[in-house]
Write a protein that holds these residues in place. Structure first.
Motif, PDB file in Angstrom:
ATOM      1  N   GLU A  64      -3.336   0.389  -4.205  1.00 13.77           N
ATOM      2  CA  GLU A  64      -2.429   0.299  -5.348  1.00 13.77           C
ATOM      3  C   GLU A  64      -1.175  -0.497  -5.001  1.00 13.77           C
ATOM      4  OE1 GLU A  64      -1.768   4.313  -6.777  1.00 13.77           O
ATOM      5  OE2 GLU A  64      -3.921   4.706  -6.559  1.00 13.77           O
ATOM      6  N   ALA A  65      -0.620  -0.262  -3.814  1.00 10.57           N
ATOM      7  CA  ALA A  65       0.591  -0.982  -3.409  1.00 10.57           C
ATOM      8  C   ALA A  65       0.317  -2.474  -3.258  1.00 10.57           C
ATOM      9  CB  ALA A  65       1.121  -0.402  -2.105  1.00 10.57           C
ATOM     10  N   LEU A  66      -0.799  -2.811  -2.621  1.00 11.19           N
ATOM     11  CA  LEU A  66      -1.150  -4.222  -2.446  1.00 11.19           C
ATOM     12  C   LEU A  66      -1.411  -4.897  -3.790  1.00 11.19           C
ATOM     13  CD1 LEU A  66      -3.516  -3.875   0.638  1.00 11.19           C
ATOM     14  CD2 LEU A  66      -1.264  -4.983   0.619  1.00 11.19           C
ATOM     15  N   THR A  67      -2.062  -4.191  -4.703  1.00  8.65           N
ATOM     16  CA  THR A  67      -2.336  -4.750  -6.027  1.00  8.65           C
ATOM     17  C   THR A  67      -1.032  -5.019  -6.769  1.00  8.65           C
ATOM     18  OG1 THR A  67      -4.462  -3.591  -6.148  1.00  8.65           O
ATOM     19  CG2 THR A  67      -3.509  -4.336  -8.222  1.00  8.65           C
ATOM     20  N   ALA A  68      -0.093  -4.094  -6.711  1.00 13.72           N
ATOM     21  CA  ALA A  68       1.197  -4.279  -7.399  1.00 13.72           C
ATOM     22  C   ALA A  68       1.954  -5.472  -6.841  1.00 13.72           C
ATOM     23  CB  ALA A  68       2.042  -3.016  -7.272  1.00 13.72           C
ATOM     24  N   GLN A  69       1.747  -5.772  -5.558  1.00 12.14           N
ATOM     25  CA  GLN A  69       2.416  -6.914  -4.941  1.00 12.14           C
ATOM     26  C   GLN A  69       1.673  -8.221  -5.151  1.00 12.14           C
ATOM     27  OE1 GLN A  69       3.984  -6.018  -0.810  1.00 12.14           O
ATOM     28  NE2 GLN A  69       2.995  -4.064  -1.255  1.00 12.14           N
TER      29      GLN A  69
END
Length: 226
Positions: free
Chosen positions: A16-21
């Motif tokens: 989720e964090a990588l996708t948001a970035q």
């Protein structure tokens, strides 16, 4: 980036964090690092299914996103108990809208808003208002976005606040309030950059250009961006 096999809930947070970035290739690698070719449709894997749905949505695959989100959501709502804090509905609504299923998107967003307004906290209610504003009656869009931004501002949930500011700025521009739109979009740019949410920064910059404005000079860097 090399990732080792991790427990599904831990890896879901990373995805989720990588996708948001906007780091979609890295998010794909994180999913592969779980070592599972198929994710079971059971409660322990609900978060991982949800994160895969978010990634599919960011990759422009709304059908896959919708399938994952609609599988994950009920797994977080055992025995038919609706969970106002499970945000799968807002992302599923976006997937439905991308599939030209606007009525279903609006109904799902309104369902989450009803839950959030009755049982959720300020951050959940604000996020639900933003979703309902985007997919519901255009006549109520500006008012709902203003309320969403006001609810989210003090919560510290910066990514959701940045998204609300982005949509509010765009709606203010459409209402002919260009000065307020530019200021709101500049705030969105600040908060989105602080989150490291590059896809959102790009959206905000695009809307700033349409509004005939420019972003402020960078304010956050290093540890301040954490």
């Amino acid at each position: 980036m090399i990732l080792h096999v991790a427990a599904p809930p831990s890896m879901a947070v990373i995805v989720e964090a990588l996708t948001a970035q906007g780091l979609l290739a890295e998010a794909e690698e994180a999913l592969r690092a779980t070592g599972m070719e198929e994710i079971p449709a059971t409660a322990p894997y609900a978060r991982l299914l949800y994160s895969r749905g978010l990634l599919a949505l960011a990759q422009g695959r709304p059908e896959q996103a919708l399938a994952d989100l609609r599988t994950a959501g009920p797994l977080e709502e055992p025995a038919g108990m609706l969970n106002p804090h499970a945000p799968w509905r807002v992302h599923a609504a976006r997937a439905l809208a991308l599939l030209d299923r606007g009525r279903e998107a609006a109904a799902l967003a309104e369902e989450w808003l009803a839950l959030a307004s009755a049982w959720g906290g300020a951050s959940t209610h604000g996020a639900a208002l933003r979703a309902a504003a985007l997919h519901g009656d255009p006549a109520s869009r500006l008012g709902r976005l203003e309320e969403a931004e006001a609810l989210l501002a003090p919560t510290g949930v910066r990514l959701e606040h940045a998204m609300a500011l982005c949509e509010l700025g765009a709606e203010l521009r459409r209402a002919g309030r260009r000065g307020a739109a530019a200021e709101t979009l500049r705030r969105a740019d600040d908060v989105a950059r602080a989150c490291g949410a590059e896809p959102l920064v790009a959206r905000v910059r695009e809307k700033l250009g349409v509004a005939g404005a420019r972003p402020l000079a960078r304010r956050f860097s290093g540890v301040e961006a954490l």
